[in-house]
Design a protein around this motif. Structure first.
Motif, mmCIF file in Angstrom:
data_model
loop_
_atom_site.group_PDB
_atom_site.id
_atom_site.type_symbol
_atom_site.label_atom_id
_atom_site.label_comp_id
_atom_site.label_asym_id
_atom_site.label_seq_id
_atom_site.Cartn_x
_atom_site.Cartn_y
_atom_site.Cartn_z
ATOM 1 N N GLU A 1 31.610 70.501 54.554
ATOM 2 C CA GLU A 1 30.763 71.653 54.254
ATOM 3 C C GLU A 1 29.673 71.267 53.250
ATOM 4 O OE1 GLU A 1 29.172 75.372 54.605
ATOM 5 O OE2 GLU A 1 30.644 74.338 55.843
ATOM 6 N N ARG A 2 30.061 70.507 52.253
ATOM 7 C CA ARG A 2 29.061 70.041 51.279
ATOM 8 C C ARG A 2 28.021 69.164 51.957
ATOM 9 N NH1 ARG A 2 30.337 65.897 46.251
ATOM 10 N NH2 ARG A 2 28.158 65.545 45.623
ATOM 11 N N ALA A 3 28.461 68.276 52.844
ATOM 12 C CA ALA A 3 27.532 67.400 53.551
ATOM 13 C C ALA A 3 26.593 68.210 54.444
ATOM 14 C CB ALA A 3 28.305 66.385 54.390
ATOM 15 N N ARG A 4 27.156 69.205 55.120
ATOM 16 C CA ARG A 4 26.335 70.041 56.016
ATOM 17 C C ARG A 4 25.269 70.797 55.222
ATOM 18 N NH1 ARG A 4 25.735 75.073 57.827
ATOM 19 N NH2 ARG A 4 27.233 75.858 56.290
ATOM 20 N N GLU A 5 25.658 71.388 54.115
ATOM 21 C CA GLU A 5 24.701 72.150 53.307
ATOM 22 C C GLU A 5 23.633 71.247 52.695
ATOM 23 O OE1 GLU A 5 27.074 74.225 50.479
ATOM 24 O OE2 GLU A 5 27.797 75.727 51.927
ATOM 25 N N ALA A 6 24.042 70.063 52.254
ATOM 26 C CA ALA A 6 23.080 69.136 51.667
ATOM 27 C C ALA A 6 22.079 68.643 52.716
ATOM 28 C CB ALA A 6 23.815 67.949 51.048
ATOM 29 N N LYS A 7 22.562 68.421 53.932
ATOM 30 C CA LYS A 7 21.684 67.983 55.019
ATOM 31 C C LYS A 7 20.669 69.078 55.360
ATOM 32 C CE LYS A 7 21.864 65.971 59.671
ATOM 33 N NZ LYS A 7 21.195 67.012 60.472
ATOM 34 N N ILE A 8 21.135 70.318 55.401
ATOM 35 C CA ILE A 8 20.232 71.443 55.669
ATOM 36 C C ILE A 8 19.160 71.527 54.587
ATOM 37 C CG2 ILE A 8 20.080 73.964 55.733
ATOM 38 C CD1 ILE A 8 22.823 73.970 57.102
ATOM 39 N N LEU A 9 19.541 71.299 53.337
ATOM 40 C CA LEU A 9 18.598 71.369 52.222
ATOM 41 C C LEU A 9 17.518 70.299 52.352
ATOM 42 C CD1 LEU A 9 17.817 72.682 49.553
ATOM 43 C CD2 LEU A 9 19.350 71.075 48.385
ATOM 44 N N VAL A 10 17.899 69.074 52.723
ATOM 45 C CA VAL A 10 16.917 67.994 52.911
ATOM 46 C C VAL A 10 15.927 68.373 54.011
ATOM 47 C CG1 VAL A 10 16.592 65.605 53.672
ATOM 48 C CG2 VAL A 10 18.449 66.169 52.095
ATOM 49 N N GLU A 11 16.447 68.896 55.107
ATOM 50 C CA GLU A 11 15.588 69.239 56.235
ATOM 51 C C GLU A 11 14.702 70.438 55.936
ATOM 52 O OE1 GLU A 11 18.738 69.637 58.994
ATOM 53 O OE2 GLU A 11 18.779 67.498 59.530
ATOM 54 N N GLU A 12 15.213 71.396 55.163
ATOM 55 C CA GLU A 12 14.398 72.555 54.788
ATOM 56 C C GLU A 12 13.249 72.145 53.868
ATOM 57 O OE1 GLU A 12 17.099 75.370 53.108
ATOM 58 O OE2 GLU A 12 17.555 76.310 55.054
ATOM 59 N N LYS A 13 13.493 71.207 52.968
ATOM 60 C CA LYS A 13 12.438 70.707 52.096
ATOM 61 C C LYS A 13 11.338 70.042 52.910
ATOM 62 C CE LYS A 13 15.094 69.964 47.839
ATOM 63 N NZ LYS A 13 15.602 68.948 46.869
ATOM 64 N N GLN A 14 11.743 69.327 53.954
ATOM 65 C CA GLN A 14 10.753 68.673 54.804
ATOM 66 C C GLN A 14 9.908 69.706 55.546
ATOM 67 O OE1 GLN A 14 10.667 64.959 57.788
ATOM 68 N NE2 GLN A 14 12.171 66.506 58.353
ATOM 69 N N ARG A 15 10.561 70.753 56.066
ATOM 70 C CA ARG A 15 9.813 71.798 56.786
ATOM 71 C C ARG A 15 8.874 72.547 55.839
ATOM 72 N NH1 ARG A 15 14.737 72.111 59.838
ATOM 73 N NH2 ARG A 15 15.672 73.539 58.348
ATOM 74 N N GLU A 16 9.317 72.783 54.603
ATOM 75 C CA GLU A 16 8.472 73.484 53.634
ATOM 76 C C GLU A 16 7.260 72.639 53.261
ATOM 77 O OE1 GLU A 16 6.942 76.350 51.336
ATOM 78 O OE2 GLU A 16 8.676 76.529 52.684
ATOM 79 N N ALA A 17 7.456 71.335 53.117
ATOM 80 C CA ALA A 17 6.338 70.437 52.816
ATOM 81 C C ALA A 17 5.327 70.435 53.958
ATOM 82 C CB ALA A 17 6.854 69.019 52.561
ATOM 83 N N LEU A 18 5.809 70.498 55.188
ATOM 84 C CA LEU A 18 4.919 70.563 56.351
ATOM 85 C C LEU A 18 4.103 71.843 56.339
ATOM 86 C CD1 LEU A 18 3.868 69.610 59.088
ATOM 87 C CD2 LEU A 18 5.919 70.620 60.144
ATOM 88 N N LYS A 19 4.753 72.971 56.038
ATOM 89 C CA LYS A 19 4.042 74.251 55.977
ATOM 90 C C LYS A 19 2.938 74.228 54.922
ATOM 91 C CE LYS A 19 7.870 77.197 57.556
ATOM 92 N NZ LYS A 19 8.814 78.284 57.156
ATOM 93 N N GLN A 20 3.237 73.634 53.783
ATOM 94 C CA GLN A 20 2.251 73.554 52.706
ATOM 95 C C GLN A 20 1.052 72.701 53.105
ATOM 96 O OE1 GLN A 20 4.225 72.252 49.143
ATOM 97 N NE2 GLN A 20 5.521 74.087 48.996
ATOM 98 N N ARG A 21 1.314 71.594 53.802
ATOM 99 C CA ARG A 21 0.202 70.742 54.260
ATOM 100 C C ARG A 21 -0.657 71.473 55.290
ATOM 101 N NH1 ARG A 21 4.224 66.770 54.278
ATOM 102 N NH2 ARG A 21 4.396 66.878 56.556
ATOM 103 N N GLU A 22 0.014 72.176 56.201
ATOM 104 C CA GLU A 22 -0.732 72.912 57.217
ATOM 105 C C GLU A 22 -1.570 74.024 56.596
ATOM 106 O OE1 GLU A 22 2.344 74.179 59.843
ATOM 107 O OE2 GLU A 22 2.230 72.374 61.111
ATOM 108 N N ALA A 23 -1.015 74.694 55.592
ATOM 109 C CA ALA A 23 -1.738 75.790 54.931
ATOM 110 C C ALA A 23 -2.972 75.284 54.194
ATOM 111 C CB ALA A 23 -0.804 76.517 53.966
ATOM 112 N N SER A 24 -2.879 74.077 53.648
ATOM 113 C CA SER A 24 -3.997 73.524 52.884
ATOM 114 C C SER A 24 -4.911 72.645 53.730
ATOM 115 C CB SER A 24 -3.465 72.710 51.703
ATOM 116 O OG SER A 24 -2.703 71.600 52.162
ATOM 117 N N GLY A 25 -4.558 72.460 55.003
ATOM 118 C CA GLY A 25 -5.354 71.612 55.885
ATOM 119 C C GLY A 25 -5.215 70.131 55.585
#
Length: 380
Positions: free
Chosen positions: A320-344
């Motif tokens: 469960e800890r591994a699953r949650e930590a993996k989700i957190l890594v992937e969510e950070k990546q998606r958030e970074a992508l959104k920020q780049r797209e928003a700023s062009g």
């Protein structure tokens, strides 16, 4: 914020006997997943549960092929030979040494964009970077300080589910430059076949060409498929057959044969002489993980930092800890992508330039040499 690394041991030949990693053990975990995947599906973005994930990034697996070895410095040997045919034989030997056992049904982490892995072993310095996410393109640069050798890889894979097995096509070229000799060697990459039925197993397959235009010499290796037909022909799993010849005339100089997880022989067709050119027991057993030489110099993008919480959970079997930590890594990546797209803003790799040529990708290192790494393989 806690800054930690989790350095998993490379997968060695002897680790195949680990009861938890045997094919029969792993296959029980994945049978339930097969029913949910349609034949022909692209598995590039398929999400595995933590129980089926190895505690290391794919970038680390790539790097281990070069910096993780238990015996002789085979990369350096490529430049130490005095005559061209001996250098090509050494390149063939080194190329075979990059073949490593694969755990059936288990997968490393898919690297996030910008992730890196930087390790040194003796005179060898290796740096890998995830330069693209869609498609997932990984770049590698390795240099040998003493022998002035430069190695670059740019690779991306396409796994396809074929019902009873997964066929992983590994795209991209491997380039080795022996700068002291002004020679360039270009190499293909083998395919990876992971079978579920009738018996589980994983093996490298396909044809690998190694060519040096400056010396007019070429090698061709066939990694034999572990199929019923090949077994009927007498070809065992993990066997290699090949030849070394002159590119312009086709004149064959050597036959190559053996098994990449045991020994590989070369036969001189002129003299009939036989020699062992590779011994897996000497080179891919007893492999050790890197150690931290200087924690402050480790990049935040380092694989062993990015995935540390996930790896710790897997190693402690805290799923469960591994699953949650993996989700957190992937969510950070998606958030970074959104920020780049928003700023062009467009993503620019830190260590490589990347160019698309038709369906292929080419990665060139931005620096001529790889610096010494803060993670090192220590002597035994």
């Amino acid at each position: 914020m806690r800054r930690q690394l989790v350095l998993a041991k490379p997968f060695s030949l002897e680790d195949e006997k680990d009861s938890e990693l045997t094919a029969s053990s792993v296959i029980r975990k994945i049978l339930s997943l097969i029913k949910t995947v349609r034949p022909g599906s692209d598995l590039t973005n398929f999400q595995l549960p933590p129980q089926l994930i190895l505690p290391r990034s794919r970038l680390q697996c790539y790097g281990e092929m070069i910096y993780s070895f238990g015996g002789q410095d085979l990369l350096g040997e490529c430049s130490r030979r005095n005559i061209p045919i001996e250098r090509l034989k050494s390149v063939v030997t080194w190329n075979i040494s990059t073949l490593r056992p694969v755990v059936v049904g288990m997968s490393p982490y898919n690297p996030i964009l910008g992730e890196t892995h930087h390790v040194s072993n003796g005179y060898i310095n290796v740096l890998t970077e995830q330069v693209m996410h869609h498609p997932p393109v990984s770049a590698l640069h390795a240099t040998h300080e003493q022998e002035n050798i430069d190695v670059t890889w740019c690779q991306y894979f396409t796994p396809k589910f074929r019902g009873a097995y997964v066929d992983v096509e590994v795209n991209g070229k491997r380039i080795m430059k022996l700068l002291h000799h002004k020679e360039t060697y270009e190499m293909d990459q083998p395919r990876l076949i992971m079978k579920f039925l009738p018996a589980p197993g994983a093996h490298w397959a396909g044809k690998v060409k190694i060519k040096c235009p400056e010396t007019d010499l070429e090698a061709e290796l066939h990694l034999i498929s572990d199929s019923f037909i090949e077994r009927f022909r007498g070809n065992n799993n993990r066997s290699i057959k090949g030849k070394i010849f002159e590119s312009s005339s086709g004149n064959q100089l050597y036959n190559i044969f053996g098994h990449w997880d045991r020994t590989v022989m070369a036969k001189n067709l002129k003299t009939g002489g036989l020699e062992v050119i590779y011994n897996a027991n000497e080179n891919i057993t007893g492999l050790k993980p890197p150690t931290v030489k200087n924690l402050q110099e480790v990049m935040e993008s380092e694989s062993t930092i990015v995935w540390s919480e996930v790896s710790e959970g897997i190693l402690k079997k805290d799923w469960e800890r591994a699953r949650e930590a993996k989700i957190l890594v992937e969510e950070k990546q998606r958030e970074a992508l959104k920020q780049r797209e928003a700023s062009g803003e467009s993503w620019v790799p830190k260590h490589f330039s990347v160019v698309k040529d038709g369906k292929d990708w080419h990665c060139s290192p931005l620096q001529p040499t790889v610096p010494r790494a803060p993670l090192v393989i220590t002597e035994k």
